[in-house]
Design an enzyme around this catalytic site. Sequence first.
Site, PDB file in Angstrom:
ATOM      1  N   ASP A 288       0.797  -1.228   0.000  1.00 17.47           N
ATOM      2  CA  ASP A 288       0.000   0.000   0.000  1.00 17.47           C
ATOM      3  C   ASP A 288       0.831   1.281   0.000  1.00 17.47           C
ATOM      4  O   ASP A 288       1.964   1.303   0.492  1.00 17.47           O
ATOM      5  CB  ASP A 288      -0.879   0.038   1.252  1.00 17.47           C
ATOM      6  CG  ASP A 288      -2.108  -0.843   1.136  1.00 17.47           C
ATOM      7  OD1 ASP A 288      -2.120  -1.747   0.276  1.00 17.47           O
ATOM      8  OD2 ASP A 288      -3.048  -0.641   1.922  1.00 17.47           O
TER       9      ASP A 288
ATOM     10  N   HIS B  63       3.576  -2.047   3.228  1.00 14.17           N
ATOM     11  CA  HIS B  63       3.602  -0.681   2.681  1.00 14.17           C
ATOM     12  C   HIS B  63       4.930  -0.420   1.968  1.00 14.17           C
ATOM     13  O   HIS B  63       5.973  -0.924   2.380  1.00 14.17           O
ATOM     14  CB  HIS B  63       3.421   0.358   3.797  1.00 14.17           C
ATOM     15  CG  HIS B  63       2.101   0.274   4.486  1.00 14.17           C
ATOM     16  ND1 HIS B  63       1.859  -0.610   5.517  1.00 14.17           N
ATOM     17  CD2 HIS B  63       0.940   0.963   4.292  1.00 14.17           C
ATOM     18  CE1 HIS B  63       0.604  -0.470   5.933  1.00 14.17           C
ATOM     19  NE2 HIS B  63       0.030   0.477   5.208  1.00 14.17           N
TER      20      HIS B  63
END
Length: 259
Positions: free
Chosen positions: A80, A227
Site C-alpha cells: 500500500d 507498505h
Amino acid sequence: MARHGGRGWYGRVLAAAVGVTAVAAVTSVWTAQAGPVGAGQAGAGAPAHPSAAASAPARVSVDIAHASDHGARGVNITIDDGPDPSWTPQILQVLRENGVKATFCMVGTQAKAHPDLVKAVVADGHRLCDHTVSHDTTMDKKPDSYQSQQILDAERMITEASGGVRPQYYRAPGGAFTPYSRDLAASHGMRPLGWNVDTKDFERPGTAAIVAAVKNEVSNGPTILFHDAGGDRSQTVAALREVLPWLRQQGYSFGFPVR
C-alpha cells in the site's frame, strides 16, 4: 480492519491533492478516461477514443475480498501507499527474486508523480489497486460526492500513469469503506479489497516483529498488508526477504485476491 493514525506524510499528500479536488468539483472524471492501451494505441495522456466507454470494465462484486484465487493454501501479498522512488524498486526486486506477484494499492497523487514506477509494477506482472487520491482515513464520514472524487480521480490517475492499465481493486484507506464507496468501486470493475494480516510495518516495529506478525496471523486469512511508501520502509524490504521464502516453505502459493 485497523485504522492507521498519526500519518503526517498524508497531510502533505492531502495538501498536494487540493488542486485535484477543486478540478473534480467541476468535471466528470469517468468520462475523461480512455480505454486500456494496447499495441499500436496511443499512450497515456492521449485523447479518449470515441468508443472508450465500450471498453469500461464489467461490474464486480461489492463484497470486500479477502480470499485468494490460489485457493485454501494461497496468500495475497498487498503493498500500500506508493509508488515511492526509494522503496518501490527495492520491493519489486525482492518480489522478482522470489517469483512472487503482488497487488499494489496506489495513492493517486503518488501514481501521477511516478508513472515510471507504475509502469514497472505492471511490467512485472503485478496488479493495481485504487487507494484513493489522498489516503483520507475518515472517508466514511464524508459525503458521497467526496468519496466519488477520491476514488474516481485516483482511478484515472493510476490508469493514465500505467499507460492504460486499470486498477482491479479498491482498498479504502484504513478500511474506511461505506456501502456507497463499495458500490461505486464495483461499478467500475474494482473489487473492494480488505486484509487479514496487518503487519503494522508502517509503525516500523522492527523486521522481526513484521515477520512474526505474518507467521502468527497468516492462519487468520490469506491477504497480507505491507507498505512501500510513507517513510522509511527498509524494515518492510528486509521482512519480505525473510517471509516470502518462509511462506513457500510452509506450502503456501502466491496469488491475487479474488475478483
